[in-house]
Design a protein around this motif. Structure first.
Motif, PDB file in Angstrom:
ATOM      1  N   ARG A  75     -12.935  32.421 -56.223  1.00  0.00           N
ATOM      2  CA  ARG A  75     -12.802  33.661 -56.360  1.00  0.00           C
ATOM      3  C   ARG A  75     -11.276  34.416 -56.307  1.00  0.00           C
ATOM      4  O   ARG A  75     -10.825  35.469 -56.859  1.00  0.00           O
ATOM      5  N   ASP A  76     -10.508  33.362 -55.520  1.00  0.00           N
ATOM      6  CA  ASP A  76      -9.049  33.861 -55.216  1.00  0.00           C
ATOM      7  C   ASP A  76      -8.302  33.031 -56.585  1.00  0.00           C
ATOM      8  O   ASP A  76      -6.917  33.187 -56.487  1.00  0.00           O
ATOM      9  N   GLY A  77      -8.881  32.773 -57.496  1.00  0.00           N
ATOM     10  CA  GLY A  77      -8.021  32.310 -58.649  1.00  0.00           C
ATOM     11  C   GLY A  77      -7.562  30.832 -58.905  1.00  0.00           C
ATOM     12  O   GLY A  77      -6.983  30.405 -59.721  1.00  0.00           O
ATOM     13  N   CYS A  78      -8.281  30.197 -57.968  1.00  0.00           N
ATOM     14  CA  CYS A  78      -7.915  28.541 -57.903  1.00  0.00           C
ATOM     15  C   CYS A  78      -8.699  27.954 -58.968  1.00  0.00           C
ATOM     16  O   CYS A  78      -9.830  28.544 -59.406  1.00  0.00           O
ATOM     17  N   MET A  80      -4.052  25.687 -56.774  1.00  0.00           N
ATOM     18  CA  MET A  80      -3.647  27.050 -56.575  1.00  0.00           C
ATOM     19  C   MET A  80      -3.482  27.752 -57.748  1.00  0.00           C
ATOM     20  O   MET A  80      -3.244  27.194 -58.620  1.00  0.00           O
ATOM     21  N   PRO A  81      -3.554  29.220 -57.883  1.00  0.00           N
ATOM     22  CA  PRO A  81      -3.185  29.844 -59.052  1.00  0.00           C
ATOM     23  C   PRO A  81      -1.548  29.552 -59.500  1.00  0.00           C
ATOM     24  O   PRO A  81      -1.637  29.822 -60.851  1.00  0.00           O
ATOM     25  N   GLY A 125      -0.505  26.595 -59.365  1.00  0.00           N
ATOM     26  CA  GLY A 125      -0.424  25.081 -60.002  1.00  0.00           C
ATOM     27  C   GLY A 125      -0.378  24.104 -58.825  1.00  0.00           C
ATOM     28  O   GLY A 125      -0.407  22.998 -58.891  1.00  0.00           O
ATOM     29  N   ARG A 126       0.005  24.587 -57.387  1.00  0.00           N
ATOM     30  CA  ARG A 126      -0.064  23.757 -56.399  1.00  0.00           C
ATOM     31  C   ARG A 126      -1.196  23.225 -55.878  1.00  0.00           C
ATOM     32  O   ARG A 126      -2.443  23.661 -56.202  1.00  0.00           O
ATOM     33  N   ARG A 127      -1.044  21.729 -55.515  1.00  0.00           N
ATOM     34  CA  ARG A 127      -2.230  21.003 -55.282  1.00  0.00           C
ATOM     35  C   ARG A 127      -2.958  21.553 -54.002  1.00  0.00           C
ATOM     36  O   ARG A 127      -2.305  21.490 -52.973  1.00  0.00           O
ATOM     37  N   LEU A 128      -4.327  21.936 -53.788  1.00  0.00           N
ATOM     38  CA  LEU A 128      -4.858  22.464 -52.583  1.00  0.00           C
ATOM     39  C   LEU A 128      -6.021  21.368 -52.201  1.00  0.00           C
ATOM     40  O   LEU A 128      -6.811  20.753 -53.068  1.00  0.00           O
ATOM     41  N   LEU A 142      -6.590  33.770 -50.066  1.00  0.00           N
ATOM     42  CA  LEU A 142      -6.015  32.513 -49.625  1.00  0.00           C
ATOM     43  C   LEU A 142      -4.554  32.639 -49.465  1.00  0.00           C
ATOM     44  O   LEU A 142      -4.047  32.222 -48.451  1.00  0.00           O
ATOM     45  N   GLU A 143      -4.051  33.083 -50.704  1.00  0.00           N
ATOM     46  CA  GLU A 143      -2.608  33.018 -50.745  1.00  0.00           C
ATOM     47  C   GLU A 143      -2.193  33.939 -49.450  1.00  0.00           C
ATOM     48  O   GLU A 143      -0.939  33.943 -48.802  1.00  0.00           O
ATOM     49  N   SER A 144      -2.644  35.319 -49.365  1.00  0.00           N
ATOM     50  CA  SER A 144      -2.221  36.219 -48.276  1.00  0.00           C
ATOM     51  C   SER A 144      -2.429  35.779 -46.973  1.00  0.00           C
ATOM     52  O   SER A 144      -1.952  36.048 -45.900  1.00  0.00           O
ATOM     53  N   LEU A 145      -3.397  35.007 -46.560  1.00  0.00           N
ATOM     54  CA  LEU A 145      -3.482  34.423 -45.517  1.00  0.00           C
ATOM     55  C   LEU A 145      -2.528  33.361 -44.710  1.00  0.00           C
ATOM     56  O   LEU A 145      -2.558  32.817 -43.713  1.00  0.00           O
ATOM     57  N   LEU A 146      -2.079  32.407 -45.727  1.00  0.00           N
ATOM     58  CA  LEU A 146      -1.380  31.529 -45.519  1.00  0.00           C
ATOM     59  C   LEU A 146      -0.226  31.450 -44.535  1.00  0.00           C
ATOM     60  O   LEU A 146      -0.016  30.709 -43.597  1.00  0.00           O
TER      61      LEU A 146
END
Length: 230
Positions: free
Chosen positions: A108-111, A131-132, A134-137, A209-213
């Protein structure tokens, strides 16, 4: 006993004298105003109006602050209520369904390239993806009862495998409960994003997820170029 009576009597006499002086001063002021009314009435009316206006402004400001405070409290209560309703659905899930749900939130968050392990012995990688940017999650999911906690021992196992075994740029430990103080401190020290119950509730309700990090550890290093999932 006699000394106490004398002090009481002296105190009463002093209060009576002060009252007489106050009444006398008030009478003099009123008499002066009456004699000089034509001269001083604009000032008296001005002071009265200024006092009245100041009182009205003070009352309005106080009412506004009270209304804003009450509105904020109501909004906070409604948010907590909505989060708990959403979390009650999460609590009712099986651990397998919870991992699938976390993967859905990531998509949903673009991953992208989001994969669920869905098995034991996955070395802490229940959900992996990109992640959107390109980082590995890499995500470890823990579906515990709300009253339980994730301890430092469990956090140590995850931080020992998240990067060494899975090459995580962003390492997230998401739990339906809270973390112990030791586990939280360990996560912050090693840049693991410890998503406790309240943060999970915010994620469920639409926060990305990006905003919560940044709220509870960065989860990893700076963005890197997109690379294929391992």
């Amino acid at each position: 006993m006699t000394a106490r009576r004398r002090r009481t009597w002296s105190s009463r006499r002093l209060k009576a004298r002060v009252r007489r002086w106050a009444w006398g001063a008030g009478a003099v002021v009123l008499l002066g105003l009456a004699l000089m009314w034509k001269t001083v009435w604009p000032y008296v009316v001005g002071v009265a109006l200024a006092t009245l206006l100041g009182g009205v402004v003070w009352w309005l400001l106080r009412a506004h602050r009270s209304a804003v405070s009450g509105d904020r409290a109501w909004q906070a209560a409604e948010e907590r209520k909505a989060r708990e309703v959403a979390m009650s659905d999460v609590d009712a899930m099986t651990w397998q369904r919870f991992e699938q749900y976390v993967a859905q939130l990531c998509r949903r968050d673009g991953c992208t390239q989001v994969v669920v392990s869905g098995k034991t012995g996955d070395l802490g990688a229940d959900v992996v993806g990109l992640m959107p940017d390109g980082r590995r999650l890499v995500i470890q999911c823990k579906h515990y009862a709300p009253h339980r906690t994730v301890g430092s021992g469990e956090m140590q196992k995850f931080l020992g495998t998240a990067r060494a075994e899975h090459g995580a740029d962003i390492a997230v430990y998401v739990a339906t409960c809270n973390f112990t103080a030791a586990a939280g401190k360990l996560a912050m020290k090693h840049q693991i994003f410890a998503m406790h119950r309240d943060l999970l509730g915010a994620w469920v309700r639409g926060s990305t997820l990006e905003s919560l990090l940044p709220l509870n550890g960065t989860g990893g290093g700076p963005p890197r170029g997109r690379r294929p999932a391992r």
